[in-house]
Enzyme design. Structure first.
Site, PDB file in Angstrom:
ATOM      1  CE  LYS A  76     -17.915   2.660  -8.266  1.00  0.00           C
ATOM      2  NZ  LYS A  76     -19.193   2.584  -7.517  1.00  0.00           N
ATOM      3  CB  SER A 151     -19.512  -1.113  -6.115  1.00  0.00           C
ATOM      4  OG  SER A 151     -20.054   0.170  -6.406  1.00  0.00           O
ATOM      5  CB  SER A 175     -21.567   1.867  -4.106  1.00  0.00           C
ATOM      6  OG  SER A 175     -21.808   0.525  -4.364  1.00  0.00           O
TER       7      SER A 175
END
Ligand code: GLN
Length: 476
Positions: A76, A151, A175
Protein backbone atom coordinates in the site's frame (compact mmCIF):
# COMPACT_ATOMS: atom_id res chain seq x y z
CA UNK A 1 -9.51 -22.20 -6.11
CA UNK A 2 -7.77 -19.49 -4.12
CA UNK A 3 -4.16 -18.82 -5.04
CA UNK A 4 -1.68 -20.09 -2.45
CA UNK A 5 1.62 -18.26 -1.97
CA UNK A 6 2.72 -20.90 0.55
CA UNK A 7 2.44 -23.56 -2.19
CA UNK A 8 4.18 -21.36 -4.73
CA UNK A 9 7.03 -20.87 -2.25
CA UNK A 10 7.38 -24.66 -1.91
CA UNK A 11 7.70 -24.94 -5.70
CA UNK A 12 10.34 -22.20 -5.66
CA UNK A 13 12.29 -24.03 -2.96
CA UNK A 14 12.07 -27.30 -4.89
CA UNK A 15 13.38 -25.40 -7.97
CA UNK A 16 10.33 -26.51 -9.98
CA UNK A 17 9.94 -22.86 -10.93
CA UNK A 18 12.33 -19.90 -10.71
CA UNK A 19 11.56 -16.49 -9.23
CA UNK A 20 12.24 -15.03 -12.68
CA UNK A 21 9.59 -17.31 -14.18
CA UNK A 22 7.11 -16.30 -11.50
CA UNK A 23 7.74 -12.66 -12.47
CA UNK A 24 7.48 -13.31 -16.19
CA UNK A 25 4.10 -14.93 -15.62
CA UNK A 26 2.87 -12.26 -13.22
CA UNK A 27 3.93 -8.98 -14.82
CA UNK A 28 1.99 -9.19 -18.12
CA UNK A 29 -1.06 -10.49 -16.23
CA UNK A 30 -0.74 -7.72 -13.69
CA UNK A 31 -0.34 -4.98 -16.30
CA UNK A 32 -3.34 -6.22 -18.30
CA UNK A 33 -5.66 -6.63 -15.32
CA UNK A 34 -4.50 -3.37 -13.77
CA UNK A 35 -5.78 -1.50 -16.82
CA UNK A 36 -9.32 -2.35 -15.66
CA UNK A 37 -8.74 -2.26 -11.94
CA UNK A 38 -6.39 0.71 -11.45
CA UNK A 39 -5.07 -1.01 -8.35
CA UNK A 40 -1.54 0.45 -8.56
CA UNK A 41 -0.21 3.98 -8.30
CA UNK A 42 3.36 2.91 -9.12
CA UNK A 43 4.67 -0.28 -10.71
CA UNK A 44 8.28 -1.38 -10.48
CA UNK A 45 8.54 -4.44 -12.75
CA UNK A 46 12.18 -3.90 -13.74
CA UNK A 47 13.35 -3.76 -10.16
CA UNK A 48 11.23 -6.83 -9.29
CA UNK A 49 12.69 -8.77 -12.24
CA UNK A 50 16.22 -7.85 -11.20
CA UNK A 51 15.61 -8.93 -7.62
CA UNK A 52 14.03 -12.18 -8.86
CA UNK A 53 17.22 -12.94 -10.74
CA UNK A 54 19.28 -12.25 -7.63
CA UNK A 55 17.14 -14.69 -5.63
CA UNK A 56 17.56 -17.33 -8.34
CA UNK A 57 21.33 -16.83 -8.40
CA UNK A 58 21.62 -17.08 -4.65
CA UNK A 59 19.46 -20.21 -4.63
CA UNK A 60 21.56 -21.77 -7.41
CA UNK A 61 24.68 -21.14 -5.29
CA UNK A 62 23.09 -23.11 -2.47
CA UNK A 63 22.72 -20.09 -0.16
CA UNK A 64 20.36 -20.55 2.76
CA UNK A 65 17.31 -18.37 1.94
CA UNK A 66 14.07 -17.59 3.74
CA UNK A 67 11.38 -20.19 2.87
CA UNK A 68 9.42 -17.33 1.23
CA UNK A 69 12.19 -15.98 -0.98
CA UNK A 70 10.95 -15.13 -4.47
CA UNK A 71 7.30 -14.45 -3.63
CA UNK A 72 5.88 -11.31 -5.26
CA UNK A 73 4.00 -8.77 -3.15
CA UNK A 74 2.24 -5.39 -3.54
CA UNK A 75 2.54 -2.70 -0.86
CA UNK A 76 0.00 0.00 0.00
CA UNK A 77 1.28 3.43 -0.94
CA UNK A 78 1.18 4.65 2.68
CA UNK A 79 4.17 2.46 3.61
CA UNK A 80 7.63 3.91 2.95
CA UNK A 81 9.79 2.14 0.38
CA UNK A 82 13.32 3.40 -0.07
CA UNK A 83 13.85 4.63 -3.62
CA UNK A 84 10.24 3.95 -4.68
CA UNK A 85 7.91 6.93 -4.48
CA UNK A 86 5.34 6.77 -1.72
CA UNK A 87 2.43 9.10 -2.42
CA UNK A 88 -0.36 8.20 0.04
CA UNK A 89 -2.45 8.80 -3.11
CA UNK A 90 -2.07 12.52 -2.40
CA UNK A 91 -0.88 15.46 -4.51
CA UNK A 92 1.00 16.49 -1.38
CA UNK A 93 3.37 13.51 -1.65
CA UNK A 94 3.13 12.90 -5.40
CA UNK A 95 6.90 13.14 -5.85
CA UNK A 96 8.01 11.96 -2.39
CA UNK A 97 10.68 9.24 -2.56
CA UNK A 98 11.44 7.99 0.96
CA UNK A 99 15.10 7.77 1.94
CA UNK A 100 14.39 4.71 4.10
CA UNK A 101 12.29 1.53 4.29
CA UNK A 102 9.46 0.96 6.74
CA UNK A 103 10.31 -1.87 9.16
CA UNK A 104 7.76 -4.13 7.44
CA UNK A 105 9.40 -3.45 4.07
CA UNK A 106 12.83 -4.18 5.50
CA UNK A 107 11.47 -7.48 6.81
CA UNK A 108 9.89 -8.34 3.44
CA UNK A 109 13.22 -7.68 1.74
CA UNK A 110 15.15 -9.74 4.29
CA UNK A 111 12.81 -12.63 3.50
CA UNK A 112 13.34 -12.20 -0.24
CA UNK A 113 9.83 -10.96 -1.12
CA UNK A 114 9.77 -9.03 -4.38
CA UNK A 115 7.86 -5.74 -4.33
CA UNK A 116 6.05 -5.28 -7.65
CA UNK A 117 4.41 -1.94 -6.93
CA UNK A 118 2.59 0.46 -4.65
CA UNK A 119 -1.17 0.18 -4.41
CA UNK A 120 -3.82 2.88 -4.67
CA UNK A 121 -5.74 4.06 -1.62
CA UNK A 122 -7.92 6.82 -0.26
CA UNK A 123 -5.76 9.90 0.25
CA UNK A 124 -3.84 9.53 3.53
CA UNK A 125 -5.98 6.41 4.22
CA UNK A 126 -9.09 8.51 4.82
CA UNK A 127 -12.05 6.85 3.19
CA UNK A 128 -13.91 3.64 2.47
CA UNK A 129 -13.91 3.38 -1.32
CA UNK A 130 -10.58 4.65 -2.83
CA UNK A 131 -12.65 7.43 -4.39
CA UNK A 132 -10.65 9.88 -2.26
CA UNK A 133 -7.43 8.99 -4.11
CA UNK A 134 -6.06 12.15 -5.75
CA UNK A 135 -5.21 10.07 -8.83
CA UNK A 136 -7.99 7.62 -9.75
CA UNK A 137 -10.55 5.23 -8.29
CA UNK A 138 -9.72 1.54 -8.05
CA UNK A 139 -12.40 -0.88 -9.28
CA UNK A 140 -13.70 -4.01 -7.63
CA UNK A 141 -12.57 -7.19 -9.45
CA UNK A 142 -15.95 -8.80 -8.66
CA UNK A 143 -17.78 -5.97 -10.52
CA UNK A 144 -15.95 -3.12 -12.22
CA UNK A 145 -18.82 -0.68 -11.61
CA UNK A 146 -18.34 -1.03 -7.90
CA UNK A 147 -15.78 0.26 -5.45
CA UNK A 148 -13.24 -2.12 -3.92
CA UNK A 149 -13.74 -0.52 -0.50
CA UNK A 150 -11.05 1.46 1.24
CA UNK A 151 -8.84 2.84 2.22
CA UNK A 152 -6.63 -0.11 1.15
CA UNK A 153 -8.78 -0.68 -1.98
CA UNK A 154 -5.82 -1.15 -4.33
CA UNK A 155 -4.26 -3.83 -2.12
CA UNK A 156 -7.57 -5.69 -1.71
CA UNK A 157 -8.39 -5.57 -5.44
CA UNK A 158 -4.88 -6.76 -6.33
CA UNK A 159 -4.91 -9.64 -3.83
CA UNK A 160 -8.40 -10.78 -4.88
CA UNK A 161 -7.38 -10.65 -8.56
CA UNK A 162 -4.08 -12.42 -7.86
CA UNK A 163 -1.87 -9.57 -9.08
CA UNK A 164 -0.23 -10.79 -6.88
CA UNK A 165 -2.13 -12.78 -4.25
CA UNK A 166 -0.20 -11.13 -1.39
CA UNK A 167 -0.35 -7.44 -0.48
CA UNK A 168 0.06 -5.18 2.54
CA UNK A 169 -2.50 -2.71 3.81
CA UNK A 170 -3.08 -0.49 6.81
CA UNK A 171 -6.18 -0.37 8.99
CA UNK A 172 -7.17 2.55 11.21
CA UNK A 173 -10.91 1.93 11.33
CA UNK A 174 -11.50 -0.92 8.90
CA UNK A 175 -9.26 -0.19 5.93
CA UNK A 176 -8.02 -3.76 5.61
CA UNK A 177 -11.13 -5.70 6.61
CA UNK A 178 -13.77 -3.69 4.72
CA UNK A 179 -12.03 -3.85 1.31
CA UNK A 180 -11.19 -7.54 1.89
CA UNK A 181 -14.90 -8.15 2.43
CA UNK A 182 -15.90 -6.11 -0.65
CA UNK A 183 -13.37 -7.79 -2.97
CA UNK A 184 -13.63 -11.34 -1.62
CA UNK A 185 -10.19 -11.93 -0.10
CA UNK A 186 -8.78 -12.34 3.41
CA UNK A 187 -7.58 -9.28 5.35
CA UNK A 188 -6.18 -9.11 8.86
CA UNK A 189 -5.84 -6.14 11.20
CA UNK A 190 -3.47 -7.43 13.87
CA UNK A 191 -3.57 -6.41 17.54
CA UNK A 192 -2.40 -2.81 18.03
CA UNK A 193 1.37 -3.10 18.51
CA UNK A 194 1.76 -6.56 16.95
CA UNK A 195 3.34 -5.08 13.80
CA UNK A 196 5.72 -2.11 13.75
CA UNK A 197 4.35 1.17 12.41
CA UNK A 198 7.81 2.60 11.71
CA UNK A 199 7.68 3.97 8.17
CA UNK A 200 3.89 3.88 7.97
CA UNK A 201 2.82 7.42 7.10
CA UNK A 202 0.69 8.35 10.10
CA UNK A 203 -3.05 8.97 9.95
CA UNK A 204 -4.22 8.30 13.54
CA UNK A 205 -1.32 6.89 15.50
CA UNK A 206 -3.30 5.29 18.34
CA UNK A 207 -5.38 3.29 15.82
CA UNK A 208 -3.14 2.63 12.78
CA UNK A 209 -1.91 -0.90 12.21
CA UNK A 210 -0.30 -2.62 9.20
CA UNK A 211 -1.58 -6.04 8.12
CA UNK A 212 -1.69 -8.61 5.32
CA UNK A 213 -4.13 -9.35 2.47
CA UNK A 214 -4.18 -12.78 0.81
CA UNK A 215 -6.57 -15.22 -0.80
CA UNK A 216 -6.10 -17.82 1.91
CA UNK A 217 -5.93 -17.66 5.68
CA UNK A 218 -2.83 -19.85 5.46
CA UNK A 219 -1.00 -17.18 3.45
CA UNK A 220 -2.27 -14.53 5.86
CA UNK A 221 -0.75 -16.49 8.76
CA UNK A 222 2.54 -16.86 6.89
CA UNK A 223 2.73 -13.14 6.15
CA UNK A 224 1.81 -12.10 9.71
CA UNK A 225 4.69 -14.27 10.92
CA UNK A 226 7.04 -12.25 8.70
CA UNK A 227 5.68 -8.84 9.73
CA UNK A 228 5.10 -9.26 13.48
CA UNK A 229 7.43 -8.52 16.37
CA UNK A 230 8.84 -5.78 18.55
CA UNK A 231 10.74 -3.00 16.83
CA UNK A 232 13.05 -0.57 18.65
CA UNK A 233 11.90 2.06 16.12
CA UNK A 234 8.26 1.85 17.29
CA UNK A 235 7.77 2.27 21.04
CA UNK A 236 4.19 0.97 20.78
CA UNK A 237 5.28 -2.38 19.31
CA UNK A 238 4.75 -5.27 21.70
CA UNK A 239 7.73 -7.17 23.15
CA UNK A 240 7.91 -10.95 23.35
CA UNK A 241 8.24 -13.82 20.92
CA UNK A 242 6.11 -14.20 17.77
CA UNK A 243 4.23 -17.51 17.63
CA UNK A 244 4.55 -19.81 14.61
CA UNK A 245 1.16 -18.90 13.16
CA UNK A 246 1.46 -21.35 10.27
CA UNK A 247 2.26 -24.33 12.45
CA UNK A 248 -0.71 -23.52 14.68
CA UNK A 249 -3.33 -23.61 11.92
CA UNK A 250 -4.27 -27.25 12.17
CA UNK A 251 -4.88 -27.51 15.91
CA UNK A 252 -8.14 -28.72 17.38
CA UNK A 253 -10.81 -26.00 17.40
CA UNK A 254 -13.62 -28.07 18.89
CA UNK A 255 -15.09 -26.37 21.90
CA UNK A 256 -13.97 -22.88 20.82
CA UNK A 257 -16.57 -20.47 22.17
CA UNK A 258 -17.78 -18.08 19.46
CA UNK A 259 -19.49 -14.96 20.80
CA UNK A 260 -22.27 -13.41 18.72
CA UNK A 261 -23.05 -9.79 19.69
CA UNK A 262 -26.67 -8.87 18.95
CA UNK A 263 -25.63 -5.22 18.45
CA UNK A 264 -23.88 -6.19 15.18
CA UNK A 265 -26.95 -7.89 13.76
CA UNK A 266 -29.38 -4.99 14.32
CA UNK A 267 -31.02 -2.43 12.02
CA UNK A 268 -29.01 -1.43 8.97
CA UNK A 269 -27.63 -4.89 8.23
CA UNK A 270 -28.52 -6.03 4.71
CA UNK A 271 -30.69 -9.18 5.01
CA UNK A 272 -28.65 -10.98 2.35
CA UNK A 273 -25.41 -10.27 4.25
CA UNK A 274 -27.06 -11.45 7.46
CA UNK A 275 -28.17 -14.71 5.79
CA UNK A 276 -24.63 -15.47 4.59
CA UNK A 277 -23.12 -14.75 8.02
CA UNK A 278 -25.71 -16.99 9.65
CA UNK A 279 -24.67 -19.78 7.26
CA UNK A 280 -21.07 -19.07 8.23
CA UNK A 281 -21.90 -19.41 11.92
CA UNK A 282 -23.56 -22.77 11.13
CA UNK A 283 -20.32 -23.91 9.49
CA UNK A 284 -18.41 -22.96 12.64
CA UNK A 285 -20.90 -24.97 14.71
CA UNK A 286 -20.38 -27.88 12.33
CA UNK A 287 -16.65 -27.66 13.11
CA UNK A 288 -17.42 -28.16 16.79
CA UNK A 289 -17.41 -24.52 17.92
CA UNK A 290 -19.89 -23.49 20.55
CA UNK A 291 -21.99 -20.38 19.92
CA UNK A 292 -22.69 -18.06 22.85
CA UNK A 293 -24.50 -14.73 23.03
CA UNK A 294 -22.43 -11.74 24.10
CA UNK A 295 -23.09 -8.03 24.47
CA UNK A 296 -21.10 -5.04 23.26
CA UNK A 297 -23.46 -2.38 24.59
CA UNK A 298 -21.45 0.72 23.58
CA UNK A 299 -21.29 -0.27 19.90
CA UNK A 300 -23.67 2.51 18.87
CA UNK A 301 -21.15 5.14 20.00
CA UNK A 302 -18.30 3.55 18.06
CA UNK A 303 -18.53 5.63 14.88
CA UNK A 304 -18.69 8.93 16.80
CA UNK A 305 -15.81 8.01 19.12
CA UNK A 306 -13.76 6.83 16.14
CA UNK A 307 -14.33 9.93 14.00
CA UNK A 308 -13.51 12.29 16.88
CA UNK A 309 -10.36 10.36 17.75
CA UNK A 310 -9.04 9.82 14.24
CA UNK A 311 -9.68 13.37 13.05
CA UNK A 312 -8.02 14.82 16.17
CA UNK A 313 -4.92 12.70 15.62
CA UNK A 314 -4.93 13.37 11.88
CA UNK A 315 -5.06 17.13 12.40
CA UNK A 316 -1.85 16.98 14.40
CA UNK A 317 -0.11 14.28 12.29
CA UNK A 318 -0.79 16.18 9.07
CA UNK A 319 0.53 19.48 10.44
CA UNK A 320 3.97 18.44 9.14
CA UNK A 321 2.91 19.01 5.51
CA UNK A 322 3.68 22.71 5.41
CA UNK A 323 5.81 22.85 2.29
CA UNK A 324 9.06 23.06 4.26
CA UNK A 325 10.26 19.47 4.69
CA UNK A 326 7.96 16.98 2.94
CA UNK A 327 6.43 16.92 -0.49
CA UNK A 328 4.62 19.64 -2.36
CA UNK A 329 5.46 23.33 -1.97
CA UNK A 330 3.38 26.10 -3.56
CA UNK A 331 5.34 28.53 -5.75
CA UNK A 332 5.11 32.22 -5.82
CA UNK A 333 3.97 32.66 -2.25
CA UNK A 334 4.94 35.58 -0.03
CA UNK A 335 5.96 34.86 3.54
CA UNK A 336 6.17 31.44 5.20
CA UNK A 337 2.61 31.52 6.53
CA UNK A 338 1.20 32.25 3.11
CA UNK A 339 3.41 29.55 1.61
CA UNK A 340 2.21 26.93 4.12
CA UNK A 341 -1.43 27.91 3.62
CA UNK A 342 -1.17 27.78 -0.17
CA UNK A 343 0.76 24.51 -0.06
CA UNK A 344 -1.94 22.87 2.06
CA UNK A 345 -4.77 24.30 -0.03
CA UNK A 346 -3.18 22.86 -3.18
CA UNK A 347 -1.80 19.60 -1.78
CA UNK A 348 -4.74 18.17 0.17
CA UNK A 349 -8.01 16.87 -1.25
CA UNK A 350 -11.48 17.68 0.10
CA UNK A 351 -11.79 14.75 2.53
CA UNK A 352 -8.37 15.36 4.07
CA UNK A 353 -9.22 19.03 4.57
CA UNK A 354 -12.56 18.06 6.13
CA UNK A 355 -10.83 15.75 8.61
CA UNK A 356 -8.17 18.31 9.53
CA UNK A 357 -10.86 20.90 10.19
CA UNK A 358 -13.00 18.48 12.20
CA UNK A 359 -9.98 17.34 14.20
CA UNK A 360 -8.81 20.89 14.92
CA UNK A 361 -12.33 21.71 16.07
CA UNK A 362 -12.68 18.76 18.47
CA UNK A 363 -9.30 19.63 20.00
CA UNK A 364 -9.89 23.36 20.31
CA UNK A 365 -10.27 24.96 23.73
CA UNK A 366 -13.88 25.00 24.82
CA UNK A 367 -14.71 21.94 22.72
CA UNK A 368 -11.93 19.58 23.82
CA UNK A 369 -13.83 18.30 26.90
CA UNK A 370 -17.12 17.96 25.08
CA UNK A 371 -15.73 16.08 22.08
CA UNK A 372 -12.18 14.74 22.29
CA UNK A 373 -12.12 13.89 25.99
CA UNK A 374 -15.59 12.37 25.87
CA UNK A 375 -14.56 10.25 22.87
CA UNK A 376 -11.60 8.92 24.89
CA UNK A 377 -13.95 7.97 27.72
CA UNK A 378 -16.24 6.18 25.28
CA UNK A 379 -13.17 4.43 23.88
CA UNK A 380 -12.44 3.05 27.34
CA UNK A 381 -16.03 1.81 27.66
CA UNK A 382 -15.78 0.08 24.28
CA UNK A 383 -12.51 -1.54 25.32
CA UNK A 384 -14.14 -2.78 28.52
CA UNK A 385 -17.10 -4.15 26.52
CA UNK A 386 -14.67 -6.37 24.61
CA UNK A 387 -12.79 -7.43 27.75
CA UNK A 388 -16.07 -8.43 29.38
CA UNK A 389 -17.30 -10.27 26.28
CA UNK A 390 -14.02 -12.18 26.03
CA UNK A 391 -14.68 -13.42 29.56
CA UNK A 392 -17.53 -15.44 28.04
CA UNK A 393 -16.06 -16.44 24.66
CA UNK A 394 -12.77 -17.02 22.83
CA UNK A 395 -13.57 -15.21 19.58
CA UNK A 396 -16.35 -12.92 18.37
CA UNK A 397 -18.02 -13.25 14.96
CA UNK A 398 -19.84 -10.43 13.15
CA UNK A 399 -20.43 -9.26 9.59
CA UNK A 400 -17.45 -7.20 8.37
CA UNK A 401 -19.70 -4.67 6.64
CA UNK A 402 -23.44 -3.95 6.69
CA UNK A 403 -23.70 -4.24 2.88
CA UNK A 404 -21.74 -5.65 -0.02
CA UNK A 405 -19.70 -3.34 -2.32
CA UNK A 406 -21.55 -0.21 -3.42
CA UNK A 407 -21.39 1.46 -6.83
CA UNK A 408 -18.71 4.05 -7.58
CA UNK A 409 -20.20 7.50 -6.99
CA UNK A 410 -23.05 6.21 -4.84
CA UNK A 411 -21.85 7.68 -1.53
CA UNK A 412 -19.41 10.40 -2.56
CA UNK A 413 -21.87 13.26 -2.02
CA UNK A 414 -22.66 12.27 1.56
CA UNK A 415 -19.63 11.84 3.84
CA UNK A 416 -21.78 10.71 6.77
CA UNK A 417 -23.25 7.88 4.73
CA UNK A 418 -19.67 6.85 3.82
CA UNK A 419 -18.59 6.99 7.51
CA UNK A 420 -21.50 4.74 8.51
CA UNK A 421 -20.19 1.92 6.33
CA UNK A 422 -17.44 1.48 8.99
CA UNK A 423 -19.93 0.64 11.73
CA UNK A 424 -18.68 -2.91 12.40
CA UNK A 425 -14.96 -2.29 12.07
CA UNK A 426 -13.99 0.91 13.93
CA UNK A 427 -14.71 -0.46 17.42
CA UNK A 428 -12.03 -3.13 16.92
CA UNK A 429 -9.37 -0.43 16.40
CA UNK A 430 -10.68 1.58 19.36
CA UNK A 431 -10.32 -1.52 21.55
CA UNK A 432 -6.91 -2.42 20.10
CA UNK A 433 -7.92 -6.05 19.51
CA UNK A 434 -7.37 -8.09 16.30
CA UNK A 435 -9.93 -8.58 13.52
CA UNK A 436 -9.89 -10.58 10.30
CA UNK A 437 -12.30 -10.67 7.37
CA UNK A 438 -12.74 -14.01 5.61
CA UNK A 439 -14.89 -14.65 2.51
CA UNK A 440 -18.30 -16.03 3.56
CA UNK A 441 -20.50 -16.41 0.50
CA UNK A 442 -22.03 -14.03 -2.04
CA UNK A 443 -25.21 -11.97 -2.25
CA UNK A 444 -27.79 -12.43 -5.05
CA UNK A 445 -25.75 -10.09 -7.30
CA UNK A 446 -22.73 -12.35 -6.90
CA UNK A 447 -20.91 -9.83 -4.70
CA UNK A 448 -18.63 -11.14 -1.94
CA UNK A 449 -19.70 -11.10 1.72
CA UNK A 450 -17.05 -10.98 4.46
CA UNK A 451 -17.30 -12.46 7.94
CA UNK A 452 -15.31 -10.71 10.66
CA UNK A 453 -13.63 -12.79 13.36
CA UNK A 454 -12.33 -10.82 16.33
CA UNK A 455 -9.84 -12.03 18.96
CA UNK A 456 -8.63 -10.55 22.24
CA UNK A 457 -5.27 -8.76 22.34
CA UNK A 458 -2.56 -11.06 20.88
CA UNK A 459 -5.13 -13.77 20.12
CA UNK A 460 -4.08 -14.05 16.46
CA UNK A 461 -3.01 -17.70 16.75
CA UNK A 462 -6.46 -18.91 17.70
CA UNK A 463 -8.11 -16.42 15.33
CA UNK A 464 -6.14 -17.67 12.33
CA UNK A 465 -6.68 -21.28 13.30
CA UNK A 466 -10.47 -20.93 13.36
CA UNK A 467 -10.49 -18.78 10.21
CA UNK A 468 -8.32 -21.32 8.36
CA UNK A 469 -10.51 -24.27 9.23
CA UNK A 470 -13.60 -22.20 8.43
CA UNK A 471 -12.20 -21.36 4.98
CA UNK A 472 -11.52 -25.03 4.23
CA UNK A 473 -14.99 -26.10 5.39
CA UNK A 474 -17.20 -23.29 4.07
CA UNK A 475 -18.17 -23.50 0.41
CA UNK A 476 -18.53 -20.03 -1.14
N1 GLN B 1 -12.99 4.23 6.46
C1 GLN B 1 -12.39 4.68 7.68
C2 GLN B 1 -12.04 6.13 7.58
O1 GLN B 1 -12.36 6.71 6.61
C3 GLN B 1 -11.22 3.85 8.00
C4 GLN B 1 -9.97 4.23 7.29
C5 GLN B 1 -8.78 3.40 7.67
O2 GLN B 1 -8.92 2.36 8.33
N2 GLN B 1 -7.61 3.89 7.30
O3 GLN B 1 -11.44 6.69 8.44
Amino acid sequence: MPESAVKLAARLRAKEISAREVMEDLIPRLEARNRDLNAYVTLCPDQARKQAEEIDNRRAKGEELSPWAGLPIGVKDVICTQGIRTTCSSRMLETFVPPYDATVVRKLKEHGFLIVGKTNMDEFAMGSSTENSAFFTTRNPADLERVPGGSSGGSAAAAAAGIPALTLGSDTGGSIRQPAAFCGCVGLKPTYGRVSRYGLIAFASSLDQIGPFAQTVEDTAMLLGVLAGQDPMDATSIPGPVPDYLAGLHGDIRGTRIGIPGEYFAEGLDPEVRAEIEKGIKTLEGLGCEVVEVNLPHTEYGIAAYYFTCTAEASSNLARYDGVVFGHRANESGDIVEMAAKTRAEGFGAEVKRRIMLGTYVLSSGFYDAYYLKAQRVRTLIKRDFEKAFGKCDLIVTPTTPTTAFKAGEKTSDPLEMYLSDVYTTTINLAGVAGLSVPCGKDSKGLPVGMQIISPVLGEENLLQVAHQFQLAHAC
